[in-house]
Enzyme design. Structure first.
Site, mmCIF file in Angstrom:
data_model
loop_
_atom_site.group_PDB
_atom_site.id
_atom_site.type_symbol
_atom_site.label_atom_id
_atom_site.label_comp_id
_atom_site.label_asym_id
_atom_site.label_seq_id
_atom_site.Cartn_x
_atom_site.Cartn_y
_atom_site.Cartn_z
ATOM 1 N N ILE A 12 0.839 -1.204 0.000
ATOM 2 C CA ILE A 12 0.000 0.000 0.000
ATOM 3 C C ILE A 12 0.878 1.260 0.000
ATOM 4 C CG2 ILE A 12 -1.884 1.207 1.182
ATOM 5 C CD1 ILE A 12 -2.536 -1.583 2.509
ATOM 6 N N SER A 124 -7.368 -1.239 10.307
ATOM 7 C CA SER A 124 -7.986 -2.296 9.514
ATOM 8 C C SER A 124 -9.426 -2.509 9.956
ATOM 9 C CB SER A 124 -7.188 -3.582 9.740
ATOM 10 O OG SER A 124 -7.902 -4.698 9.268
ATOM 11 N N TYR A 148 -3.379 -9.696 15.797
ATOM 12 C CA TYR A 148 -3.166 -8.629 14.806
ATOM 13 C C TYR A 148 -4.212 -7.519 14.982
ATOM 14 C CZ TYR A 148 -3.464 -6.199 10.324
ATOM 15 O OH TYR A 148 -3.534 -5.229 9.362
ATOM 16 N N LYS A 152 -3.893 -3.398 16.228
ATOM 17 C CA LYS A 152 -4.426 -2.220 15.516
ATOM 18 C C LYS A 152 -5.339 -1.415 16.442
ATOM 19 C CE LYS A 152 -2.366 -2.698 11.588
ATOM 20 N NZ LYS A 152 -1.376 -1.721 11.141
ATOM 21 N N PHE A 176 -10.591 -1.788 4.302
ATOM 22 C CA PHE A 176 -11.300 -3.049 4.091
ATOM 23 C C PHE A 176 -10.338 -3.967 3.312
ATOM 24 C CE2 PHE A 176 -15.342 -2.965 6.261
ATOM 25 C CZ PHE A 176 -15.150 -1.771 6.923
HETATM 26 P P1 NAD Z 1 3.450 -4.641 3.506
HETATM 27 O O1 NAD Z 1 4.008 -5.738 4.348
HETATM 28 O O2 NAD Z 1 3.503 -4.795 2.035
HETATM 29 O O3 NAD Z 1 4.137 -3.255 3.894
HETATM 30 C C1 NAD Z 1 4.647 -2.990 5.183
HETATM 31 C C2 NAD Z 1 6.031 -2.366 5.003
HETATM 32 O O4 NAD Z 1 6.547 -2.091 6.308
HETATM 33 C C3 NAD Z 1 7.019 -3.308 4.319
HETATM 34 O O5 NAD Z 1 7.725 -2.609 3.323
HETATM 35 C C4 NAD Z 1 7.952 -3.754 5.444
HETATM 36 O O6 NAD Z 1 9.254 -4.042 4.983
HETATM 37 C C5 NAD Z 1 7.884 -2.556 6.368
HETATM 38 N N1 NAD Z 1 8.157 -2.876 7.798
HETATM 39 C C6 NAD Z 1 7.659 -3.900 8.522
HETATM 40 N N2 NAD Z 1 8.125 -3.846 9.778
HETATM 41 C C7 NAD Z 1 8.920 -2.750 9.842
HETATM 42 C C8 NAD Z 1 9.696 -2.152 10.877
HETATM 43 N N3 NAD Z 1 9.736 -2.686 12.110
HETATM 44 N N4 NAD Z 1 10.377 -1.027 10.589
HETATM 45 C C9 NAD Z 1 10.349 -0.484 9.352
HETATM 46 N N5 NAD Z 1 9.650 -1.003 8.337
HETATM 47 C C10 NAD Z 1 8.935 -2.120 8.579
HETATM 48 O O7 NAD Z 1 1.947 -4.411 3.986
HETATM 49 P P2 NAD Z 1 0.785 -3.564 3.342
HETATM 50 O O8 NAD Z 1 -0.229 -4.504 2.810
HETATM 51 O O9 NAD Z 1 1.333 -2.496 2.469
HETATM 52 O O10 NAD Z 1 0.163 -2.937 4.667
HETATM 53 C C11 NAD Z 1 0.572 -1.681 5.158
HETATM 54 C C12 NAD Z 1 -0.132 -1.416 6.478
HETATM 55 O O11 NAD Z 1 -1.539 -1.496 6.271
HETATM 56 C C13 NAD Z 1 0.195 -2.396 7.590
HETATM 57 O O12 NAD Z 1 0.279 -1.690 8.799
HETATM 58 C C14 NAD Z 1 -0.992 -3.332 7.602
HETATM 59 O O13 NAD Z 1 -1.218 -3.894 8.863
HETATM 60 C C15 NAD Z 1 -2.122 -2.389 7.211
HETATM 61 N N6 NAD Z 1 -3.253 -3.083 6.575
HETATM 62 C C16 NAD Z 1 -3.043 -3.859 5.480
HETATM 63 C C17 NAD Z 1 -4.111 -4.535 4.897
HETATM 64 C C18 NAD Z 1 -3.910 -5.431 3.712
HETATM 65 O O14 NAD Z 1 -4.771 -6.265 3.444
HETATM 66 N N7 NAD Z 1 -2.834 -5.325 2.951
HETATM 67 C C19 NAD Z 1 -5.401 -4.396 5.437
HETATM 68 C C20 NAD Z 1 -5.576 -3.569 6.554
HETATM 69 C C21 NAD Z 1 -4.489 -2.908 7.115
HETATM 70 C C1 UD1 Z 2 -8.069 -11.216 6.003
HETATM 71 C C2 UD1 Z 2 -7.719 -11.163 7.456
HETATM 72 C C3 UD1 Z 2 -8.089 -9.782 7.983
HETATM 73 C C4 UD1 Z 2 -7.395 -8.688 7.188
HETATM 74 C C5 UD1 Z 2 -7.756 -8.845 5.718
HETATM 75 C C6 UD1 Z 2 -6.966 -7.841 4.917
HETATM 76 C C7 UD1 Z 2 -7.930 -13.480 8.248
HETATM 77 C C8 UD1 Z 2 -8.730 -14.435 9.084
HETATM 78 N N1 UD1 Z 2 -8.408 -12.214 8.170
HETATM 79 O O1 UD1 Z 2 -9.434 -11.095 5.952
HETATM 80 O O2 UD1 Z 2 -7.753 -9.643 9.343
HETATM 81 O O3 UD1 Z 2 -7.790 -7.404 7.634
HETATM 82 O O4 UD1 Z 2 -7.436 -10.178 5.279
HETATM 83 O O5 UD1 Z 2 -7.130 -7.954 3.575
HETATM 84 O O6 UD1 Z 2 -6.887 -13.812 7.692
HETATM 85 N N2 UD1 Z 2 -10.797 -17.149 0.770
HETATM 86 C C9 UD1 Z 2 -10.899 -18.384 0.152
HETATM 87 N N3 UD1 Z 2 -9.737 -19.018 -0.215
HETATM 88 C C10 UD1 Z 2 -8.493 -18.485 -0.002
HETATM 89 C C11 UD1 Z 2 -8.404 -17.221 0.627
HETATM 90 C C12 UD1 Z 2 -9.585 -16.585 1.017
HETATM 91 O O7 UD1 Z 2 -11.984 -18.883 -0.065
HETATM 92 O O8 UD1 Z 2 -7.485 -19.128 -0.341
HETATM 93 C C13 UD1 Z 2 -12.042 -16.434 1.126
HETATM 94 C C14 UD1 Z 2 -12.173 -16.133 2.624
HETATM 95 O O9 UD1 Z 2 -12.826 -17.187 3.296
HETATM 96 C C15 UD1 Z 2 -13.011 -14.846 2.589
HETATM 97 C C16 UD1 Z 2 -12.561 -14.153 1.296
HETATM 98 O O10 UD1 Z 2 -11.989 -15.178 0.488
HETATM 99 O O11 UD1 Z 2 -14.375 -15.146 2.456
HETATM 100 C C17 UD1 Z 2 -11.513 -13.071 1.520
HETATM 101 O O12 UD1 Z 2 -10.438 -13.619 2.275
HETATM 102 P P1 UD1 Z 2 -9.106 -12.768 2.585
HETATM 103 O O13 UD1 Z 2 -8.584 -12.196 1.322
HETATM 104 O O14 UD1 Z 2 -8.207 -13.637 3.385
HETATM 105 O O15 UD1 Z 2 -9.628 -11.536 3.451
HETATM 106 P P2 UD1 Z 2 -10.421 -11.515 4.853
HETATM 107 O O16 UD1 Z 2 -10.988 -12.818 5.188
HETATM 108 O O17 UD1 Z 2 -11.365 -10.372 4.788
#
Ligand code: NAD
Ligand code: UD1
Length: 337
Positions: A12, A124, A148, A152, A176
């Site tokens: 992100i 999240s 996790y 948050k 989301f």
């Molecule tokens: P990501 O793992 O791709 O990015 C996180 C970055 O932080 C990476 O580049 C990693 O190297 C760096 N990092 C980790 N620990 C560190 C540390 N101790 N010091 C410095 N850098 C560090 O993840 P993302 O998907 O881009 O997510 C970014 C943020 O958004 C995270 O906080 C994650 O929890 C939150 N988030 C992500 C999702 C998702 O589905 N991707 C959903 C909800 C919230």
């Molecule tokens: C997951 C995390 C959630 C996080 C979110 C971020 C878990 C339990 N929850 O949620 O905390 O904020 O990702 O994006 O890991 N699915 C399949 N097959 C797969 C993978 C997923 O059927 O191999 C289904 C899941 O059951 C769900 C949907 O796809 O219904 C989305 O799954 P996923 O992408 O893992 O997201 P979340 O479940 O929302």
């Protein structure tokens, strides 16, 4: 504006860097590359006119933070750095509390030392837990069911207390389900090992890395029986951070915002969209439900629409097309620049 982006090389964060540079912000990235690669920064530069200042280091390292704050003097921070795998958080809780909660605390302390008063935080939708009603609005009770999610929620609480005085602002963005990739196909998501999340798993089936998708249950109380989520294109999500920065400059205190589209899509709908975008068949096998999964969830994004002036503009087709373009052009992720 001078903006520090922690975790800026991540999925992100990298998309957000492109948006920040396009608007002419001065950007410094702090990343330890524990879940990313410096190649990401090269690619961000290829896509942008500006350049970022890169500091390789851990957000928990006080010396690194002190030097960075004194040199760069950020006016605002976007804090992405953290650990994000739900299953791993249950197995390694202390690491998750340390990186996510302690990391946030140390960052705030370092910001205070140079009078930096504005922060945008990656939260999240997982903070809500089992839905008491849907769509979730920001007033929905918080009851996360994983370590996790609790990291948050705790970080949100710390940030809200921090932002309670002295003109500070903490904007808590509750994402989301981020999916998709940059339109250039140069930035995207590349999980290490088997993907936990749906979209990257589907993408890896489409390029032949994995034989089939396990559909985690088709007996949910949803129209086709599979789980439904509010998927949000990563570029829309990146743009929400830019809007949140403007909001943070003009407002004090803390405010949470849902960042989603307001619509939910089933696993079957996601598979169908990906098949249409890629022209590939995605073999599926229905397995048992994944523990802890909920049937359906979706955001009420109206607060973000109204107060941030932000709305998601990419549709399901954009999500699937861009994820496929990224996956097919970069089957091994960021191995090459
Ligand atoms: P990501 O793992 O791709 O990015 C996180 C970055 O932080 C990476 O580049 C990693 O190297 C760096 N990092 C980790 N620990 C560190 C540390 N101790 N010091 C410095 N850098 C560090 O993840 P993302 O998907 O881009 O997510 C970014 C943020 O958004 C995270 O906080 C994650 O929890 C939150 N988030 C992500 C999702 C998702 O589905 N991707 C959903 C909800 C919230
Ligand atoms: C997951 C995390 C959630 C996080 C979110 C971020 C878990 C339990 N929850 O949620 O905390 O904020 O990702 O994006 O890991 N699915 C399949 N097959 C797969 C993978 C997923 O059927 O191999 C289904 C899941 O059951 C769900 C949907 O796809 O219904 C989305 O799954 P996923 O992408 O893992 O997201 P979340 O479940 O929302």
């Amino acid at each position: 504006m001078r903006v520090l982006v922690t975790g800026g090389a991540g999925y992100i964060g990298s998309h957000t860097l492109v948006e920040l540079l396009a608007l002419g912000h001065d950007v410094c990235v702090l990343d330890d590359f524990s879940n990313s690669s410096p190649v990401v920064i090269d690619r961000v530069h290829d896509l942008s006119n500006g350049r970022v200042i890169l500091v390789e280091g851990d957000v928990r390292n006080d010396d690194t933070l002190k030097a960075l704050m004194q040199d760069f003097r950020p006016e605002a921070v976007i804090h992405f750095a953290g650990l994000k795998a739900v299953g791993e958080s249950m197995a390694r809780p202390i690491s998750y509390y340390d990186v996510n909660v302690n990391g946030t605390l140390r960052l705030l302390r370092a910001m205070d030392k140079v009078g930096c008063k504005k922060i945008i935080f990656s939260s999240s939708a997982t903070v809500y837990g089992e839905p008491q009603y849907l769509p979730y609005d920001e007033a929905h009770p918080l009851n996360p069911t994983s370590v996790y999610g609790r990291t948050k929620m705790m970080s949100e609480q710390i940030l809200a207390d921090w932002a309670g005085s002295d003109g500070r602002a903490a904007i808590l963005l509750r994402y989301f389900n981020p999916v998709g990739a940059h339109a250039s196909a140069r930035l995207g998501e590349h999980p290490d090992g088997p993907p936990n999340n749906l979209m990257p798993f589907i993408a890896q089936v489409a390029i032949g890395k994995r034989a089939r998708l396990a559909v985690f249950g088709d007996d949910y109380d949803t129209p086709d029986g599979t789980g439904k989520r509010d998927y949000i294109h990563v570029v829309d999500l990146a743009r929400a951070h830019v809007s949140a920065l403007d909001y943070a400059v003009e407002n004090n205190g803390s405010q949470a915002f849902n960042i989603g589209t307001g619509a939910s899509l089933s696993v079957r709908e996601m598979v169908a969209a990906f098949e249409a975008a890629s022209g590939k068949t995605i073999p599926c096998e229905v397995t048992k439900r994944r523990e802890g999964d909920i049937a359906s969830m979706q955001a009420d994004p109206s607060l973000a629409n109204e107060k941030l002036g932000w709305t998601a503009t990419h549709d399901l087709n954009d999500m699937a097309q861009s994820a496929w373009a990224w996956q097919s052009a970069n089957p091994d992720g960021y191995s090459k620049s």
